[in-house]
Design a protein around this motif. Sequence first.
Motif, mmCIF file in Angstrom:
data_model
loop_
_atom_site.group_PDB
_atom_site.id
_atom_site.type_symbol
_atom_site.label_atom_id
_atom_site.label_comp_id
_atom_site.label_asym_id
_atom_site.label_seq_id
_atom_site.Cartn_x
_atom_site.Cartn_y
_atom_site.Cartn_z
ATOM 1 N N SER A 69 -6.710 -7.731 -4.443
ATOM 2 C CA SER A 69 -6.750 -8.190 -3.059
ATOM 3 C C SER A 69 -5.363 -8.578 -2.554
ATOM 4 N N THR A 70 -4.550 -9.212 -3.414
ATOM 5 C CA THR A 70 -3.210 -9.642 -2.980
ATOM 6 C C THR A 70 -2.297 -8.467 -2.660
ATOM 7 N N ILE A 71 -2.609 -7.288 -3.206
ATOM 8 C CA ILE A 71 -1.784 -6.107 -2.899
ATOM 9 C C ILE A 71 -2.499 -5.178 -1.927
ATOM 10 N N GLY A 72 -3.575 -5.674 -1.312
ATOM 11 C CA GLY A 72 -4.261 -4.932 -0.265
ATOM 12 C C GLY A 72 -5.102 -3.771 -0.769
ATOM 13 N N MET A 73 -5.625 -3.907 -1.978
ATOM 14 C CA MET A 73 -6.429 -2.823 -2.543
ATOM 15 C C MET A 73 -7.779 -3.348 -3.002
ATOM 16 N N THR A 74 -8.737 -2.436 -3.070
ATOM 17 C CA THR A 74 -10.047 -2.752 -3.624
ATOM 18 C C THR A 74 -9.972 -2.599 -5.138
ATOM 19 N N ALA A 75 -10.550 -3.548 -5.843
ATOM 20 C CA ALA A 75 -10.557 -3.488 -7.310
ATOM 21 C C ALA A 75 -11.409 -2.312 -7.767
ATOM 22 N N ARG A 76 -10.813 -1.495 -8.611
ATOM 23 C CA ARG A 76 -11.530 -0.355 -9.184
ATOM 24 C C ARG A 76 -11.060 -0.204 -10.620
ATOM 25 N N ALA A 77 -11.998 -0.233 -11.538
ATOM 26 C CA ALA A 77 -11.660 -0.117 -12.957
ATOM 27 C C ALA A 77 -11.664 1.336 -13.387
ATOM 28 N N LYS A 78 -10.960 1.596 -14.473
ATOM 29 C CA LYS A 78 -11.063 2.886 -15.135
ATOM 30 C C LYS A 78 -11.352 2.613 -16.607
ATOM 31 N N LYS A 79 -11.938 3.575 -17.271
ATOM 32 C CA LYS A 79 -12.274 3.399 -18.679
ATOM 33 C C LYS A 79 -10.981 3.263 -19.480
ATOM 34 N N CYS A 80 -10.912 2.207 -20.270
ATOM 35 C CA CYS A 80 -9.730 1.950 -21.090
ATOM 36 C C CYS A 80 -9.971 2.550 -22.478
ATOM 37 N N LYS A 81 -9.258 3.595 -22.779
ATOM 38 C CA LYS A 81 -9.422 4.273 -24.064
ATOM 39 C C LYS A 81 -8.952 3.413 -25.228
ATOM 40 N N ALA A 82 -7.942 2.602 -25.013
ATOM 41 C CA ALA A 82 -7.456 1.718 -26.071
ATOM 42 C C ALA A 82 -8.527 0.695 -26.437
ATOM 43 N N MET A 83 -9.147 0.075 -25.431
ATOM 44 C CA MET A 83 -10.191 -0.916 -25.705
ATOM 45 C C MET A 83 -11.392 -0.241 -26.355
ATOM 46 N N ASN A 94 0.852 -1.182 0.000
ATOM 47 C CA ASN A 94 0.000 0.000 0.000
ATOM 48 C C ASN A 94 0.883 1.225 0.000
ATOM 49 N N GLN A 95 0.282 2.381 0.070
ATOM 50 C CA GLN A 95 1.048 3.624 -0.009
ATOM 51 C C GLN A 95 2.122 3.707 1.082
ATOM 52 N N LYS A 96 1.826 3.207 2.293
ATOM 53 C CA LYS A 96 2.765 3.331 3.406
ATOM 54 C C LYS A 96 4.040 2.530 3.192
ATOM 55 N N ASN A 97 3.902 1.281 2.743
ATOM 56 C CA ASN A 97 5.094 0.443 2.636
ATOM 57 C C ASN A 97 5.593 0.297 1.209
ATOM 58 N N GLN A 98 5.083 1.092 0.307
ATOM 59 C CA GLN A 98 5.494 1.045 -1.085
ATOM 60 C C GLN A 98 6.996 1.284 -1.228
ATOM 61 N N SER A 99 7.551 2.159 -0.430
ATOM 62 C CA SER A 99 8.987 2.439 -0.523
ATOM 63 C C SER A 99 9.828 1.293 0.026
ATOM 64 N N GLU A 100 9.210 0.415 0.810
ATOM 65 C CA GLU A 100 9.938 -0.703 1.397
ATOM 66 C C GLU A 100 10.005 -1.913 0.469
ATOM 67 N N MET A 101 9.114 -2.003 -0.523
ATOM 68 C CA MET A 101 9.108 -3.164 -1.412
ATOM 69 C C MET A 101 10.149 -2.991 -2.506
ATOM 70 N N PRO A 102 10.645 -4.093 -3.043
ATOM 71 C CA PRO A 102 11.568 -3.981 -4.169
ATOM 72 C C PRO A 102 10.872 -3.270 -5.338
ATOM 73 N N ASN A 103 11.559 -2.347 -5.939
ATOM 74 C CA ASN A 103 11.040 -1.601 -7.088
ATOM 75 C C ASN A 103 9.701 -0.938 -6.790
ATOM 76 N N GLY A 104 9.542 -0.436 -5.576
ATOM 77 C CA GLY A 104 8.304 0.211 -5.139
ATOM 78 C C GLY A 104 7.900 1.397 -6.000
ATOM 79 N N HIS A 105 8.876 1.960 -6.720
ATOM 80 C CA HIS A 105 8.558 3.084 -7.607
ATOM 81 C C HIS A 105 7.588 2.678 -8.716
ATOM 82 N N LEU A 106 7.455 1.377 -8.956
ATOM 83 C CA LEU A 106 6.540 0.882 -9.989
ATOM 84 C C LEU A 106 5.115 0.684 -9.476
ATOM 85 N N HIS A 107 4.905 0.796 -8.178
ATOM 86 C CA HIS A 107 3.605 0.488 -7.584
ATOM 87 C C HIS A 107 2.472 1.309 -8.193
ATOM 88 N N GLU A 108 2.641 2.595 -8.278
ATOM 89 C CA GLU A 108 1.572 3.453 -8.813
ATOM 90 C C GLU A 108 1.247 3.090 -10.263
#
Length: 170
Positions: free
Chosen positions: A72-86, A3-17
Amino acid sequence: MANQKNQSEMPNGHLHELFVDELRDVLGAEKQLLKGLKKLSQHATNETLKMAFDEHYAQTEQQIERLKEVFSTIGMTARAKKCKAMEGLLGEADEIIESFEPGQVLDAALISAAQKVEHYEIASYGCLVTYASLMEHTEAQDLLQATLDEEKETDIKLTDIAMTEVNVAA
């Protein structure tokens, strides 16, 4: 759990967002695709092709559930966004449906449109698998890899239908 708090602690956390944004995008893409697959199936005249679209519809429903598990495995609620490519790819499929009379040529064009969608999904899931691997989200990686494998199988199946039935008859 990332999650946002421990993102810096994970390997390659800069990719989380980026990972989360891409997950939301592909979840939106899969939901949009459900409507598109119904339309492709309705307009296909080749029975094998219709069956392939219907099978992929059911598979896409499972893939949506799998994506919810990934969130769920990354501790987040699933939320979709409109995919412009699709949205664009399905818009192109709509244009094809309007441009060709029902029959083998339309079926060939529908396969082309569907494979463009599959290639987009293969690229998206390929990136997500890589990000998950780099951040050591092993469970998410495994779930995403399963979907990537399915998308590749669908692409192969569409090529087979094109080469053995539809394109040769068109």
